[in-house]
Design a protein around this motif. Sequence first.
Motif, PDB file in Angstrom:
ATOM      1  N   LEU A  17       0.856  -1.182   0.000  1.00 30.03           N
ATOM      2  CA  LEU A  17       0.000   0.000   0.000  1.00 30.03           C
ATOM      3  C   LEU A  17       0.897   1.239   0.000  1.00 30.03           C
ATOM      4  O   LEU A  17       2.039   1.177   0.466  1.00 30.03           O
ATOM      5  CB  LEU A  17      -0.864   0.036   1.262  1.00 30.03           C
ATOM      6  CG  LEU A  17      -2.059  -0.913   1.349  1.00 30.03           C
ATOM      7  CD1 LEU A  17      -2.624  -0.903   2.762  1.00 30.03           C
ATOM      8  CD2 LEU A  17      -3.137  -0.520   0.341  1.00 30.03           C
ATOM      9  N   SER A  18       0.333   2.335  -0.505  1.00 29.25           N
ATOM     10  CA  SER A  18       1.056   3.599  -0.372  1.00 29.25           C
ATOM     11  C   SER A  18       0.431   4.371   0.792  1.00 29.25           C
ATOM     12  O   SER A  18      -0.699   4.098   1.196  1.00 29.25           O
ATOM     13  CB  SER A  18       0.942   4.418  -1.661  1.00 29.25           C
ATOM     14  OG  SER A  18      -0.410   4.812  -1.832  1.00 29.25           O
TER      15      SER A  18
ATOM     16  N   VAL B  92      -3.598   4.476   2.119  1.00 30.00           N
ATOM     17  CA  VAL B  92      -4.024   4.252   3.500  1.00 30.00           C
ATOM     18  C   VAL B  92      -4.819   5.452   4.009  1.00 30.00           C
ATOM     19  O   VAL B  92      -5.867   5.302   4.641  1.00 30.00           O
ATOM     20  CB  VAL B  92      -2.805   3.985   4.412  1.00 30.00           C
ATOM     21  CG1 VAL B  92      -3.228   3.873   5.858  1.00 30.00           C
ATOM     22  CG2 VAL B  92      -2.100   2.713   3.984  1.00 30.00           C
ATOM     23  N   LEU B  93      -4.319   6.640   3.692  1.00 30.54           N
ATOM     24  CA  LEU B  93      -5.016   7.841   4.148  1.00 30.54           C
ATOM     25  C   LEU B  93      -6.406   7.935   3.532  1.00 30.54           C
ATOM     26  O   LEU B  93      -7.388   8.239   4.196  1.00 30.54           O
ATOM     27  CB  LEU B  93      -4.207   9.094   3.788  1.00 30.54           C
ATOM     28  CG  LEU B  93      -2.989   9.358   4.676  1.00 30.54           C
ATOM     29  CD1 LEU B  93      -2.140  10.484   4.103  1.00 30.54           C
ATOM     30  CD2 LEU B  93      -3.412   9.696   6.095  1.00 30.54           C
TER      31      LEU B  93
ATOM     32  N   HIS C  88       7.835  11.443   6.956  1.00 33.90           N
ATOM     33  CA  HIS C  88       9.268  11.114   6.854  1.00 33.90           C
ATOM     34  C   HIS C  88       9.544   9.965   5.899  1.00 33.90           C
ATOM     35  O   HIS C  88      10.680   9.496   5.800  1.00 33.90           O
ATOM     36  CB  HIS C  88       9.827  10.816   8.243  1.00 33.90           C
ATOM     37  CG  HIS C  88       9.839  12.035   9.111  1.00 33.90           C
ATOM     38  ND1 HIS C  88      10.876  12.933   9.113  1.00 33.90           N
ATOM     39  CD2 HIS C  88       8.902  12.523   9.955  1.00 33.90           C
ATOM     40  CE1 HIS C  88      10.592  13.923   9.941  1.00 33.90           C
ATOM     41  NE2 HIS C  88       9.401  13.699  10.468  1.00 33.90           N
ATOM     42  N   CYS C  89       8.469   9.516   5.207  1.00 35.52           N
ATOM     43  CA  CYS C  89       8.601   8.455   4.198  1.00 35.52           C
ATOM     44  C   CYS C  89       9.328   7.233   4.741  1.00 35.52           C
ATOM     45  O   CYS C  89      10.164   6.647   4.036  1.00 35.52           O
ATOM     46  CB  CYS C  89       9.327   8.965   2.952  1.00 35.52           C
ATOM     47  SG  CYS C  89       8.488  10.314   2.164  1.00 35.52           S
ATOM     48  N   ILE C  90       9.062   6.861   5.962  1.00 33.48           N
ATOM     49  CA  ILE C  90       9.733   5.687   6.513  1.00 33.48           C
ATOM     50  C   ILE C  90       8.865   4.453   6.211  1.00 33.48           C
ATOM     51  O   ILE C  90       7.690   4.429   6.571  1.00 33.48           O
ATOM     52  CB  ILE C  90      10.064   5.852   8.020  1.00 33.48           C
ATOM     53  CG1 ILE C  90      10.905   4.673   8.523  1.00 33.48           C
ATOM     54  CG2 ILE C  90       8.831   6.022   8.896  1.00 33.48           C
ATOM     55  CD1 ILE C  90      11.640   4.949   9.824  1.00 33.48           C
ATOM     56  N   PRO C  91       9.404   3.469   5.491  1.00 38.35           N
ATOM     57  CA  PRO C  91       8.590   2.302   5.144  1.00 38.35           C
ATOM     58  C   PRO C  91       8.176   1.518   6.394  1.00 38.35           C
ATOM     59  O   PRO C  91       8.941   1.407   7.343  1.00 38.35           O
ATOM     60  CB  PRO C  91       9.521   1.461   4.267  1.00 38.35           C
ATOM     61  CG  PRO C  91      10.606   2.378   3.840  1.00 38.35           C
ATOM     62  CD  PRO C  91      10.756   3.397   4.932  1.00 38.35           C
ATOM     63  N   MET C  92       6.956   0.999   6.337  1.00 36.55           N
ATOM     64  CA  MET C  92       6.437   0.218   7.462  1.00 36.55           C
ATOM     65  C   MET C  92       6.024  -1.153   6.964  1.00 36.55           C
ATOM     66  O   MET C  92       5.481  -1.276   5.863  1.00 36.55           O
ATOM     67  CB  MET C  92       5.177   0.877   8.011  1.00 36.55           C
ATOM     68  CG  MET C  92       5.440   2.091   8.832  1.00 36.55           C
ATOM     69  SD  MET C  92       3.916   2.574   9.639  1.00 36.55           S
ATOM     70  CE  MET C  92       2.963   3.111   8.276  1.00 36.55           C
ATOM     71  N   ARG C  93       6.278  -2.163   7.768  1.00 36.26           N
ATOM     72  CA  ARG C  93       5.754  -3.496   7.457  1.00 36.26           C
ATOM     73  C   ARG C  93       4.913  -3.950   8.633  1.00 36.26           C
ATOM     74  O   ARG C  93       5.333  -3.858   9.786  1.00 36.26           O
ATOM     75  CB  ARG C  93       6.904  -4.478   7.190  1.00 36.26           C
ATOM     76  CG  ARG C  93       6.408  -5.831   6.730  1.00 36.26           C
ATOM     77  CD  ARG C  93       7.544  -6.735   6.297  1.00 36.26           C
ATOM     78  NE  ARG C  93       8.243  -6.285   5.105  1.00 36.26           N
ATOM     79  CZ  ARG C  93       7.779  -6.414   3.862  1.00 36.26           C
ATOM     80  NH1 ARG C  93       6.611  -6.966   3.636  1.00 36.26           N
ATOM     81  NH2 ARG C  93       8.486  -5.984   2.839  1.00 36.26           N
TER      82      ARG C  93
ATOM     83  N   CYS D 169       3.300  -4.114   3.309  1.00 37.47           N
ATOM     84  CA  CYS D 169       4.359  -3.105   3.308  1.00 37.47           C
ATOM     85  C   CYS D 169       3.759  -1.773   2.853  1.00 37.47           C
ATOM     86  O   CYS D 169       3.053  -1.722   1.841  1.00 37.47           O
ATOM     87  CB  CYS D 169       5.478  -3.549   2.377  1.00 37.47           C
ATOM     88  SG  CYS D 169       6.860  -2.428   2.416  1.00 37.47           S
ATOM     89  N   ILE D 170       4.018  -0.722   3.602  1.00 36.89           N
ATOM     90  CA  ILE D 170       3.493   0.609   3.244  1.00 36.89           C
ATOM     91  C   ILE D 170       4.661   1.537   2.961  1.00 36.89           C
ATOM     92  O   ILE D 170       5.549   1.704   3.793  1.00 36.89           O
ATOM     93  CB  ILE D 170       2.636   1.195   4.385  1.00 36.89           C
ATOM     94  CG1 ILE D 170       1.530   0.208   4.767  1.00 36.89           C
ATOM     95  CG2 ILE D 170       2.014   2.533   3.980  1.00 36.89           C
ATOM     96  CD1 ILE D 170       0.838   0.543   6.047  1.00 36.89           C
ATOM     97  N   THR D 171       4.639   2.089   1.758  1.00 33.20           N
ATOM     98  CA  THR D 171       5.730   2.994   1.367  1.00 33.20           C
ATOM     99  C   THR D 171       5.134   4.240   0.700  1.00 33.20           C
ATOM    100  O   THR D 171       3.931   4.292   0.442  1.00 33.20           O
ATOM    101  CB  THR D 171       6.681   2.323   0.347  1.00 33.20           C
ATOM    102  OG1 THR D 171       5.890   1.800  -0.707  1.00 33.20           O
ATOM    103  CG2 THR D 171       7.492   1.220   0.982  1.00 33.20           C
TER     104      THR D 171
END
Length: 236
Positions: A182-183, A187-188, A206-211, A233-235
Amino acid sequence: MSTKKRVLIKLTGELFLSHDKKRLTADVFTTLISDLKELHLTHDIGMVIGGGNFFRGNQHGKALGLTASAGHQIGMLATMMNGLIIKDLLEQHGFLVSLFSALTCPEVGESITSQALHEALGAGRILVFVGGTGNPFFTTDTSAILRGLQMGAQEVWKGTSVDGVYSDDPAKTADVTLLPKLSYQQVLKKRYGIMDATAFALAAEHCIPMRIFNIFVPGALMRAGRGEDIGTCITS
Ligand code: UDP
């Protein structure tokens, strides 16, 4: 200079609850130890631990009729108890651990300064962050992003009790699919209830990728460490 990757892992306090949620247990955490040993060969590790097994402001504080800030303060103290549990269990398995507390309590944890974090990482220590952000009205999801940014993590992993983000609420709808990527924008837009909005806004900025993945599945942490595409994974 270390060539290791750097990751912040957010763990729910519910990790220390039995399946029926009636007693405390370290069974699940103990199964993570071998995964952590492998992960630590390739990654510098920070952990943020929640307090939900003991106390959540919005839940237990409300039930007791407490004012919101008192309830949240107790929730933050709960994370300190969990941090002590994690530190002790990790040390019993040979890890070097530094406990950092957002609430001043030198008998429990060090203050969070950039220098102290980098010294501890340089010495090969695992960082365990407790006390949330140190402020009421937040959750440990927000502190996970915050501490991830402070320690220079390339990714934040949220180890939770669901497999990742679904197209719909699996508790309400049968026909749901797990969304592997997802981006932040998606998500927003869709308002997926992955983590609290403050945490998400900080991560997106801060564009920090999340898993996001199910930490209760044996080997999940190891698979994430090996770079496998598990969970969501969200980027940017
Ligand atoms: N909390 C807080 N500020 C923070 C982090 C946590 O007030 O920065 C409180 C809040 O009441 C929260 C509780 O501590 O419900 C425990 O944290 P959390 O709910 O995030 O734990 P988890 O669900 O991850 O176990």
